[in-house]
Scaffold this active site. Structure first.
Site, short mmCIF file in Angstrom:
data_model
loop_
_atom_site.label_atom_id
_atom_site.label_comp_id
_atom_site.label_asym_id
_atom_site.label_seq_id
_atom_site.Cartn_x
_atom_site.Cartn_y
_atom_site.Cartn_z
CB CYS A 1 36.01 43.43 35.74
SG CYS A 1 35.47 45.07 36.25
CG ASN A 2 32.36 41.24 40.64
OD1 ASN A 2 31.49 40.43 40.91
ND2 ASN A 2 33.63 41.03 40.93
CB THR A 3 32.57 47.31 37.63
OG1 THR A 3 33.00 47.29 38.99
CG2 THR A 3 31.88 48.61 37.32
CG ASP B 1 39.95 43.95 36.68
OD1 ASP B 1 38.78 44.36 36.76
OD2 ASP B 1 40.77 44.12 37.61
CB SER B 2 39.50 48.40 35.64
OG SER B 2 39.56 47.92 36.97
CG HIS C 1 40.91 45.52 42.19
ND1 HIS C 1 40.22 45.52 41.00
CD2 HIS C 1 42.08 46.17 41.96
CE1 HIS C 1 40.94 46.16 40.08
NE2 HIS C 1 42.07 46.56 40.63
N GLY D 1 34.84 51.44 38.83
CA GLY D 1 33.78 51.46 39.83
C GLY D 1 33.15 52.80 40.10
CD GLU E 1 45.24 48.36 40.25
OE1 GLU E 1 46.39 48.45 39.77
OE2 GLU E 1 44.33 47.67 39.72
CB CYS F 1 35.32 44.52 43.71
SG CYS F 1 36.70 45.33 42.87
N1 DGL Z 1 38.00 44.79 39.56
C1 DGL Z 1 36.82 45.47 39.18
C2 DGL Z 1 35.56 44.79 39.69
O1 DGL Z 1 35.56 43.60 39.87
C3 DGL Z 1 36.71 46.96 39.17
C4 DGL Z 1 37.64 47.82 39.93
C5 DGL Z 1 37.58 49.26 39.45
O2 DGL Z 1 38.18 49.55 38.43
O3 DGL Z 1 36.88 50.07 40.10
O4 DGL Z 1 34.55 45.40 39.87
#
Ligand code: DGL
Length: 282
Positions: free
Chosen positions: A77-79, A13-14, A193, A46, A155, A191
């Site tokens: 991570c969805n993005t 993930d990010s 997160h 994102g 975060e 997301c």
């Molecule tokens: N956790 C990530 C997601 O599922 C991205 C969060 C980010 O870095 O903007 O999209």
């Protein structure tokens, strides 16, 4: 439970979002070693363009796979998944499980037939989301909202910082105050997160809402793929069957970051609560 192979699962993930995917994977596969990779040097994803994500993620995962020799990769991570899943799969020779918005289970739950999708700005604008909505929620109105603030809040929470309840109400308002948002009864946390903020979001909601995320589905898929791998590797083990990470004689769970900074230190207690005590940098 013991597993016949010590090759780890690599989650990517990010930042800390993928920990919401790690939790259900651990429940299903408690003995399987884990490498949790956070691209904090590239955080946040994102607000980036499709081109930036597409250039960054496959290359980084290539380096991580070479270093840790995982049995399987989870793009938690969805993005990154909605933009780069296909190119990552093409570039790697290990199974890759992606994380895509849980629109299908949300459509199964919604009574009002109005679903909210709360993700990053990059995720909610993806054609991948259009396709999921058309395939699995054709009789629903799908309202989307992108929030960078919630990613920051997750975060901050995991660094142990206090966050303001008003922030959650405001971000949820971006979804619920959109056209048709007043009839939303089910919210897809699109997301990784955001499930880390499930309690805060539920407390901030102006009415009861069902929150849905993809964590359980991913864990199920990972367990299924690994059980097939194990059956297939009952014969002599291939080169990826033994996890022999750099500098370690035995398999341990570890978190790897792409940049060393003070925020990583602040995350140690949260990482510890997910069983991640060894921290290293790519
Ligand atoms: N956790 C990530 C997601 O599922 C991205 C969060 C980010 O870095 O903007 O999209």
């Amino acid at each position: 439970m013991t597993t016949p192979t010590t090759a780890p699962i690599l989650l990517f993930d990010s930042g800390v979002g993928g920990l919401s995917v790690l939790a259900p994977i651990r429940t299903r596969l408690p003995a399987r070693p884990v490498v949790y990779a956070a691209d904090n040097a590239g955080f946040p994803y994102g607000t980036k363009t499709e081109a930036e994500i597409a250039a960054r993620v496959p290359a980084l995962l290539g380096r991580l796979v070479e270093r840790y020799r995982p049995a399987l990769v989870v793009i938690a991570c969805n993005t990154a998944s909605t933009i780069a899943l296909h190119s990552v799969r093409a570039a790697l020779d290990v199974p890759v499980v992606g994380t895509v918005p849980a629109i299908k289970p949300a459509a199964a739950l919604s009574v009002t037939r109005v679903i909210g999708v709360l993700g990053t700005a990059a995720t909610v604008r993806q054609p991948y989301v259009d396709r999921l909505a058309a395939e699995f929620a054709a009789d629903c109105t799908v309202v989307r909202h992108g929030s960078a603030r919630l990613v920051e809040l997750a975060e901050a929470k995991l660094r142990g910082e206090a966050t303001d309840p008003a922030d959650y109400a405001r971000e949820l308002g971006g979804l619920l105050d959109a056209p048709h948002g007043d009839r939303i009864d089910t919210v897809v946390l699109a997301c990784t997160h955001f499930p880390l903020l499930a309690a805060e979001l539920a407390a901030a909601a102006p009415r009861p809402l069902m929150f849905v995320d993809g964590g359980e589905g991913i864990a199920h898929r990972v367990a299924y793929l690994l059980s097939n791998t194990v059956a297939a590797s009952a014969a002599p083990a291939g080169p990826r069957a033994v996890f022999n990470p750099p500098g370690a004689g035995e398999a341990v769970d570890r978190a790897v970051f792409t940049r060393a900074d003070r925020a990583v230190d602040a995350l140690r207690p949260a990482l510890h609560s997910f069983g991640l005590d060894a921290i290293e940098f790519l």
